[in-house]
Motif scaffolding. Structure first.
Motif, PDB file in Angstrom:
ATOM      1  N   PRO A  51      44.016   1.460 -46.843  1.00  0.00           N
ATOM      2  CA  PRO A  51      42.727   1.690 -46.168  1.00  0.00           C
ATOM      3  C   PRO A  51      42.735   2.933 -45.287  1.00  0.00           C
ATOM      4  O   PRO A  51      41.670   3.441 -44.930  1.00  0.00           O
ATOM      5  N   ALA A  52      43.924   3.428 -44.908  1.00  0.00           N
ATOM      6  CA  ALA A  52      43.975   4.633 -44.083  1.00  0.00           C
ATOM      7  C   ALA A  52      43.339   5.819 -44.805  1.00  0.00           C
ATOM      8  O   ALA A  52      42.732   6.696 -44.177  1.00  0.00           O
ATOM      9  N   ALA A  53      43.449   5.854 -46.133  1.00  0.00           N
ATOM     10  CA  ALA A  53      42.824   6.939 -46.898  1.00  0.00           C
ATOM     11  C   ALA A  53      41.308   6.912 -46.749  1.00  0.00           C
ATOM     12  O   ALA A  53      40.653   7.963 -46.651  1.00  0.00           O
ATOM     13  N   ALA A  54      40.726   5.715 -46.716  1.00  0.00           N
ATOM     14  CA  ALA A  54      39.277   5.596 -46.533  1.00  0.00           C
ATOM     15  C   ALA A  54      38.862   6.133 -45.168  1.00  0.00           C
ATOM     16  O   ALA A  54      37.862   6.846 -45.034  1.00  0.00           O
ATOM     17  N   LEU A  55      39.623   5.769 -44.139  1.00  0.00           N
ATOM     18  CA  LEU A  55      39.326   6.274 -42.794  1.00  0.00           C
ATOM     19  C   LEU A  55      39.430   7.792 -42.760  1.00  0.00           C
ATOM     20  O   LEU A  55      38.592   8.471 -42.145  1.00  0.00           O
ATOM     21  N   GLY A  56      40.455   8.364 -43.413  1.00  0.00           N
ATOM     22  CA  GLY A  56      40.610   9.807 -43.448  1.00  0.00           C
ATOM     23  C   GLY A  56      39.439  10.504 -44.119  1.00  0.00           C
ATOM     24  O   GLY A  56      38.949  11.537 -43.637  1.00  0.00           O
ATOM     25  N   LEU A  57      38.942   9.953 -45.227  1.00  0.00           N
ATOM     26  CA  LEU A  57      37.811  10.563 -45.927  1.00  0.00           C
ATOM     27  C   LEU A  57      36.547  10.536 -45.074  1.00  0.00           C
ATOM     28  O   LEU A  57      35.797  11.517 -45.015  1.00  0.00           O
ATOM     29  N   VAL A  58      36.288   9.408 -44.416  1.00  0.00           N
ATOM     30  CA  VAL A  58      35.102   9.308 -43.556  1.00  0.00           C
ATOM     31  C   VAL A  58      35.204  10.310 -42.404  1.00  0.00           C
ATOM     32  O   VAL A  58      34.223  10.976 -42.042  1.00  0.00           O
ATOM     33  N   PHE A  59      36.387  10.445 -41.818  1.00  0.00           N
ATOM     34  CA  PHE A  59      36.587  11.398 -40.725  1.00  0.00           C
ATOM     35  C   PHE A  59      36.314  12.829 -41.203  1.00  0.00           C
ATOM     36  O   PHE A  59      35.633  13.601 -40.512  1.00  0.00           O
ATOM     37  N   LEU A  60      36.805  13.182 -42.373  1.00  0.00           N
ATOM     38  CA  LEU A  60      36.574  14.524 -42.912  1.00  0.00           C
ATOM     39  C   LEU A  60      35.093  14.758 -43.229  1.00  0.00           C
ATOM     40  O   LEU A  60      34.555  15.835 -42.974  1.00  0.00           O
ATOM     41  N   LEU A  61      34.424  13.744 -43.788  1.00  0.00           N
ATOM     42  CA  LEU A  61      33.008  13.891 -44.122  1.00  0.00           C
ATOM     43  C   LEU A  61      32.145  14.018 -42.874  1.00  0.00           C
ATOM     44  O   LEU A  61      31.142  14.737 -42.869  1.00  0.00           O
ATOM     45  N   ARG A  62      32.546  13.340 -41.816  1.00  0.00           N
ATOM     46  CA  ARG A  62      31.759  13.392 -40.585  1.00  0.00           C
ATOM     47  C   ARG A  62      32.053  14.650 -39.763  1.00  0.00           C
ATOM     48  O   ARG A  62      31.140  15.229 -39.177  1.00  0.00           O
ATOM     49  N   ARG A  63      33.298  15.070 -39.728  1.00  0.00           N
ATOM     50  CA  ARG A  63      33.690  16.191 -38.873  1.00  0.00           C
ATOM     51  C   ARG A  63      33.703  17.522 -39.607  1.00  0.00           C
ATOM     52  O   ARG A  63      33.789  18.574 -38.966  1.00  0.00           O
ATOM     53  N   GLY A  64      33.663  17.502 -40.934  1.00  0.00           N
ATOM     54  CA  GLY A  64      33.646  18.739 -41.674  1.00  0.00           C
ATOM     55  C   GLY A  64      35.040  19.229 -42.038  1.00  0.00           C
ATOM     56  O   GLY A  64      36.050  18.658 -41.627  1.00  0.00           O
ATOM     57  N   PRO A  65      35.117  20.328 -42.799  1.00  0.00           N
ATOM     58  CA  PRO A  65      36.420  20.853 -43.233  1.00  0.00           C
ATOM     59  C   PRO A  65      37.341  21.226 -42.074  1.00  0.00           C
ATOM     60  O   PRO A  65      38.566  21.228 -42.232  1.00  0.00           O
ATOM     61  N   GLY A  66      36.758  21.556 -40.919  1.00  0.00           N
ATOM     62  CA  GLY A  66      37.574  21.914 -39.767  1.00  0.00           C
ATOM     63  C   GLY A  66      38.461  20.801 -39.274  1.00  0.00           C
ATOM     64  O   GLY A  66      39.409  21.042 -38.503  1.00  0.00           O
ATOM     65  N   ALA A  67      38.180  19.547 -39.699  1.00  0.00           N
ATOM     66  CA  ALA A  67      39.000  18.412 -39.280  1.00  0.00           C
ATOM     67  C   ALA A  67      40.230  18.229 -40.169  1.00  0.00           C
ATOM     68  O   ALA A  67      41.008  17.300 -39.947  1.00  0.00           O
ATOM     69  N   GLY A  68      40.399  19.116 -41.151  1.00  0.00           N
ATOM     70  CA  GLY A  68      41.538  19.003 -42.051  1.00  0.00           C
ATOM     71  C   GLY A  68      42.888  18.974 -41.352  1.00  0.00           C
ATOM     72  O   GLY A  68      43.734  18.120 -41.658  1.00  0.00           O
ATOM     73  N   PRO A  69      43.145  19.880 -40.395  1.00  0.00           N
ATOM     74  CA  PRO A  69      44.436  19.840 -39.694  1.00  0.00           C
ATOM     75  C   PRO A  69      44.705  18.521 -38.984  1.00  0.00           C
ATOM     76  O   PRO A  69      45.854  18.073 -38.918  1.00  0.00           O
ATOM     77  N   VAL A  70      43.663  17.890 -38.461  1.00  0.00           N
ATOM     78  CA  VAL A  70      43.841  16.600 -37.787  1.00  0.00           C
ATOM     79  C   VAL A  70      44.301  15.556 -38.797  1.00  0.00           C
ATOM     80  O   VAL A  70      45.191  14.735 -38.508  1.00  0.00           O
ATOM     81  N   LEU A  71      43.721  15.558 -40.012  1.00  0.00           N
ATOM     82  CA  LEU A  71      44.146  14.614 -41.041  1.00  0.00           C
ATOM     83  C   LEU A  71      45.595  14.872 -41.447  1.00  0.00           C
ATOM     84  O   LEU A  71      46.376  13.927 -41.633  1.00  0.00           O
ATOM     85  N   VAL A  72      45.957  16.142 -41.585  1.00  0.00           N
ATOM     86  CA  VAL A  72      47.331  16.471 -41.955  1.00  0.00           C
ATOM     87  C   VAL A  72      48.300  15.935 -40.911  1.00  0.00           C
ATOM     88  O   VAL A  72      49.340  15.342 -41.244  1.00  0.00           O
TER      89      VAL A  72
END
Length: 534
Positions: A51-72
């Motif tokens: 389920p962590a992958a689902a949370l990561g996708l929602v975070f990226l969709l809401r925050r935009g591509p700039g949130a990529g480093p946070v996901l990494v």
């Protein structure tokens, strides 16, 4: 000074909120990663549920591509804290970086298909979301597992099993958990979930979920998990009754229950991967049913609104008639006021003229308010209405139309009865029936053009109003079709007049129908008020 301090505090709060959300996301991501790290393949990040992958996708969709480093950072931190990083450290962190890159690419694809306010509550949105998830997680699993094999972390003879398990884990985690996280990130989604969670029915299908889990894993577990189909019952109930919001809640309950049952009962009738594939099927069935239910609810609501707006044309005549009287009276009062002023009148007669204008203005405003309420909510305002006054108001316009069109228009004597009704709406019904009758006789010979309206008291506290014309009438096969939406015999008609009229009649506790005959016959039955007003 105080203003500068307030600005500084506001700036500090903005900076703090900018960092708090990413920190909270990272913490929640690692927590979900740890909670779902069950039955791992060779101790790697390949589990039956992610389920962590689902949370990561929602975070990226809401925050935009700039949130990529946070996901990494979240993925790498999860790898270090949950699974540990043996020497050499890059041997485990490189595949984690590849996995995070795959999520970034998948979020870029989903961003093109999912608007910020999309709730995944219709079939098109669900298909548009599900296809990239299935294909994207498969491609991501192929690259991720291949990197593990290349780095010697997974034997090549386990490549196919690793791909399948990684794909199933990501696909299940995203399919089950992403709608929940996505709805929680949208205002109206949170409101819908809050409403569903407060419902007693939610408690009912959640308890049913517990029961069917016991049946499937307890009673059915001993026979090779043959009673798995009971697991469909709670999510079908939830989705049919509560739409997508209910399906999301039920899917979450079932998923947690299935994972818990496998862990606690050490269930071995099926593998965890097989169970998760079953979970995907159950969840998708529930989501698609919920999407269809939500679509139908929206369509029904839009149709009701369309009918109310279409009623504006049908009610325009009644509104003009209702406003004509108070406006004419206001003009008369104003003329009287001017005449009294010219004569120097300052007494009660002048005050009476002013009060009369006020009363007529209030009357006109009340007519407009009642019409507005009907368009917005379909509300009716019941009052005592004399039947003879109602029929006189509805037929007033048609006497002149009859003279112009050479139609013999007859209104029989009306019994002294009183209705408890919304006068404006019933005028619409009568005007519509008379308008249809006059249109029907326009095609016959001038000498044969006849329209009549009669009213008679029936047993059981009802009154029958019958409108007849010498037109061609209705054939038996056309009786019900005449009351279907958007069916009209007139080129300029919307086919809504009789639909609206029947709806108004039924709202008043009455009935409206047509009869098959060689001429036009429509009958309206309404309840009467037994005790007439004084």
């Amino acid at each position: 000074m105080a203003q500068n301090a307030a600005i500084a505090m506001l700036h500090a709060a903005c900076v703090l909120s900018k960092f708090l959300l990413p920190l909270a996301f990272v913490a929640l991501y690692v927590a979900l990663d740890a909670a779902s790290f069950i039955h791992p393949l060779h101790g790697l990040n390949i589990t039956p549920w992610n389920p962590a992958a689902a949370l990561g996708l929602v975070f990226l969709l809401r925050r935009g591509p700039g949130a990529g480093p946070v996901l990494v950072v979240a993925v790498l931190l999860g790898e270090y804290l949950v699974r540990g990083v043996p020497f050499p450290w890059w041997n485990r962190l490189l595949p984690a970086l590849i996995l995070a890159t795959g999520y970034l690419l998948l979020s870029a694809v989903l961003r093109r298909r999912m608007a910020p306010t999309t709730l995944l509550d219709d079939r098109a949105a669900l298909v548009g979301w599900m296809l990239p998830v299935v294909c994207g997680t498969l491609l991501n699993s192929l690259v991720y597992v291949s990197s593990l094999c290349l780095l010697g972390l997974l034997p090549w003879d386990g490549w196919s099993a690793g791909v399948v398990r990684s794909w199933v884990g990501d696909a299940v985690g995203i399919t089950v958990a992403m709608p929940l996280f996505w709805w929680l990130s949208v205002g109206r989604g949170r409101l819908a979930l809050h409403t569903v969670l407060r419902s007693w029915e939610t408690l009912g299908h959640s308890l049913l979920g517990v029961v069917v889990l016991w049946i499937a894993f307890g009673l059915g577990g001993e026979g090779g998990f043959k009673l798995f189909y009971f697991l469909f019952l709670p999510i079908v109930w939830a989705s049919v009754r509560q739409g997508m919001a209910g399906a999301i809640v039920s899917a979450t309950v079932l998923q947690l229950g299935m994972i818990g049952a496998m862990q606690v009962l050490d269930f071995r009738a099926v593998t965890m991967a097989e169970l998760q594939m079953l979970a995907v099927v159950i969840v998708l069935v529930g989501f698609f049913i919920g999407g269809v239910v939500d679509e139908q609810c929206r369509t029904s609501s839009e149709l009701r609104q369309t009918l109310r707006l279409a009623a504006a044309g049908e009610m325009a005549g009644a509104l003009a008639h209702e406003l004509n009287q108070p406006l004419t009276a206001m003009g008369a009062y104003a003329s009287a006021y001017d005449a009294l002023q010219v004569r120097g009148e300052t007494g009660s007669r002048l005050e009476a003229a002013i009060n009369g204008m006020r009363a007529e203005a209030r009357r006109a405003g009340e007519v407009v308010r009642r019409l507005r309420d009907f368009f917005h909510t379909g509300a009716t305002r019941l009052e005592a209405v004399r039947l003879d006054e109602l029929i006189a108001a509805a037929t007033a316009h048609y006497h002149s139309r009859a003279r112009q069109g050479g139609v013999a228009f007859e209104v029989a004597e009306v019994p002294a009865l009183t209705l408890l009704a919304d006068r404006l709406q019933l005028e619409v019904v009568l005007r519509n029936l008379l308008s249809n009758a006059f249109d029907a006789v326009a095609a016959v010979e001038p000498a044969a053009r006849r329209v009549s309206l009669r009213a008679a008291r029936l047993a059981g506290g009802q009154v029958l109003i019958c409108v007849e014309d010498s037109g061609p009438g209705l054939a038996p096969r056309d009786l019900e079709r005449a009351f279907e939406s958007f069916r009209s015999s007139k080129s300029s008609g919307l086919g809504l007049g009789l639909v609206i009229s029947r709806a108004i009649a039924e709202t008043h506790g009455g009935r409206l129908w047509g009869e098959a005959a060689d001429h036009g016959i429509f009958k309206l039955v309404l309840p009467i008020q037994e005790t007439p007003p004084p």
